[in-house]
Scaffold this active site. Structure first.
Site, short mmCIF file in Angstrom:
data_model
loop_
_atom_site.label_atom_id
_atom_site.label_comp_id
_atom_site.label_asym_id
_atom_site.label_seq_id
_atom_site.Cartn_x
_atom_site.Cartn_y
_atom_site.Cartn_z
N ARG A 269 2.98 -0.38 15.71
CA ARG A 269 3.10 1.01 15.27
C ARG A 269 1.76 1.71 15.33
O ARG A 269 0.77 1.21 14.81
CB ARG A 269 3.64 1.07 13.84
CG ARG A 269 5.02 0.46 13.76
CD ARG A 269 5.66 0.66 12.43
NE ARG A 269 6.94 -0.04 12.41
CZ ARG A 269 7.73 -0.14 11.35
NH1 ARG A 269 7.36 0.41 10.21
NH2 ARG A 269 8.87 -0.79 11.43
N ARG A 284 -1.27 -2.32 6.08
CA ARG A 284 -0.85 -1.36 7.09
C ARG A 284 -1.60 -1.62 8.39
O ARG A 284 -2.78 -1.30 8.50
CB ARG A 284 -1.13 0.07 6.58
CG ARG A 284 -0.41 1.17 7.33
CD ARG A 284 -0.63 2.51 6.67
NE ARG A 284 -0.12 2.54 5.31
CZ ARG A 284 1.14 2.86 4.99
NH1 ARG A 284 1.98 3.20 5.93
NH2 ARG A 284 1.54 2.84 3.75
N GLU A 356 6.29 -1.85 -0.98
CA GLU A 356 7.41 -2.10 -0.09
C GLU A 356 7.21 -3.35 0.76
O GLU A 356 6.18 -3.54 1.38
CB GLU A 356 7.60 -0.89 0.83
CG GLU A 356 8.73 -1.08 1.82
CD GLU A 356 8.84 0.07 2.81
OE1 GLU A 356 8.25 1.15 2.56
OE2 GLU A 356 9.53 -0.12 3.83
#
Length: 429
Positions: A269, A284, A356
């Site tokens: 991503r 991340r 999350e």
RNA sequence: GGAGAGCUGUCUGAGCGGUUGAAAGAGCACGCCUGGAAAGUGUGUAUAGGUUAAUAGCCUAUCGGGGGUUCGAAUCCCCCGCUCUCCGCCA
């Protein structure tokens, strides 16, 4: 994609429901395009019918050896007229398609209404965060101290937001992956699939990543000299894309449902919008490992399936002894294609927060309509499937959670029972 | 990477410019025949879109995908994708 028929029929209600998720449906634009589409389509098809009749008549006349010139003269104008009408129709249809492709799914009635993540609702909680008799470190400090994590090396090799893992931590990531896959195939009834990590545009459109989220996906550059193809290829942002597309343009036997697949893949991503958040560590990254569950189910079963799929992800956290909570995402926080989503958030002592680690969604027929993924029961007409998916789990973040939750004062990490067989039988690293 | 062959409905397979959504067979569904079954026999058997109250009619599109030629394209031309065979290379 929403059902165009439904949209026409209940435009106001649909618009109201979409407003809950912060999407403004341009009713006037839709109605105007729709009216034009209707007129032009009817006109185009009438001209086509006329053309077909004429062509047929000429064929018949010719077969009988009659003079076809009068007939040919009669249709001389038709072609031109048809061409113009068809062009107008195509351009209106294209505009309508583009508009439809950007309309998000309608939230399910049980999805809480809200603007942002603050309005997400905690559904349940499992486990009690451990109290530390020493200062708990975050995973970056823990892993760097042991020489397991090398951010500088990753930056040298590629660029920011990648990582190099070494030694026991690298092995632990692999062990986690194996444990997750094994649990899903042995205990939860999933079939393991191995899929391509590079996909085409049609696949990304099918699951809803395109056209709206092109900026988040890595697109491969074409080499003009030896790549004459006209299709673009992309790195997968999640296994959801290749796995869900297994059923694109397929009609499956209804008796075989539900179909449950699990796959482990890396995910890529570009995360254009997220710089500044979670800059340090593994939370991340541009590249991370994930085990993904995907289900294709009968429309009547999809909400029951969402519960069980969520439970499948939870089972892993429970076996690993990681405290978590289940959040029902509100309308404003939910992804583009989802009708209902539960996020699983794992406790991270290093951040003193729940973060999350899995997202489990029911897309109803939204993806299936884009994919033309259908089933047929007996002699009935084909019907759209419902699709669901959920992480089970994000491996990188699970690794973070393990390090932080199982850290000892001396910097070692105790391993949960279930992982020990995958780690050569040792009880800590 | 080089050379060649191909891609038609659930499947096999014909068609290579004219009432072809598409022959024929298989399969499947329903009926007849039968005490029952097999065999035989009859009928039916795609998908999407539009119109519509309609899953009724009617219309349109679809023979790998896209474009072109033509009054008319599964059939001719161009681009692309895929499959197979042989050679080369490679994990």
């Amino acid at each position: 994609m929403l059902d165009a028929k439904q949209l026409r029929a209940d435009l106001k209600q649909v618009a109201a429901k979409l407003a809950n998720r912060g999407f403004t449906l341009d009713i006037a634009k839709f109605e105007s395009l729709e009216q034009q589409r209707k007129d032009l389509q009817v006109k185009t098809e009438q001209l086509q019918a006329q053309r077909n009749q004429n062509a047929k008549a000429i064929g018949q006349a010719k077969a009988k050896g009659e003079d076809v010139q009068p007939l040919m003269d009669a249709v001389a104008n038709l072609g031109n007229q048809f061409e113009l009408t068809k062009q107008a129709f195509d351009s209106v249809q294209a505009e309508l398609d583009a508009m439809m492709a950007l309309i998000p799914n309608i939230p399910h009635e049980t999805t809480p209404v809200g603007k942002s993540e603050e309005q997400n609702i905690e559904v349940r909680r499992w486990g009690v965060p451990r109290t530390f008799e020493f200062e708990a470190k975050d995973h970056v400090a823990l892993s760097e101290a042991r020489g397991w994590y090398d951010n500088d090396a990753a930056t040298k090799i590629t660029s920011a937001r990648f990582s190099v893992l070494k030694g026991s931590m690298a092995r632990l990531q692999r062990a986690l992956t194996q444990f997750m896959l094994d649990t899903h195939i042995q205990d939860h009834g999933y079939e393991e699939v191995y899929v391509p990590y590079i996909v085409n545009q049609d696949s990304l459109f099918g699951t809803g990543q395109l056209p709206k989220f092109a900026a988040d996906i890595y697109k491969l550059e074409k080499h003009a000299e030896h790549d004459t193809s006209d299709r673009d290829l992309y790195l997968i942002p999640t296994a959801e894309v290749p796995v869900t597309n297994l059923l694109r343009n397929e009609i499956v036997d209804g008796a075989q449902l539900p179909l449950k697949f699990v796959a482990h893949t890396p995910c890529f991503r570009s995360e254009a919008g997220s710089y500044g958040k979670d800059v340090k560590g593994l939370i991340r990254q541009h590249q991370f490992e994930k085990v993904e569950m995907v289900q294709f189910v009968h429309p009547d079963q999809s909400y029951a399936a969402l519960e069980s799929l969520t439970n499948n992800a939870e089972a892993l956290l429970q076996k690993l002894g990681l405290p978590y909570r289940v959040m029902a995402l509100c309308t404003g926080d939910m992804g583009f294609s989802a009708a209902k989503t539960y996020d699983l958030e794992v406790w991270l002592p290093g951040q003193n927060a729940y973060r999350e680690i899995s997202s489990c969604s029911n897309f109803e027929d939204f993806q299936a309509r884009r994919l033309m993924a259908r089933f047929r029961t007996g002699q009935d007409k084909p019907q759209l499937l419902h699709t669901l998916n959920g992480s089970g789990l994000a491996v990188g973040r699970t690794l973070v959670a393990l390090l932080e939750n199982y850290q000892q004062a001396d910097g070692t990490i105790v391993l949960p029972e279930v992982l020990r067989p995958y780690m050569g039988g040792v009880d800590k690293i």
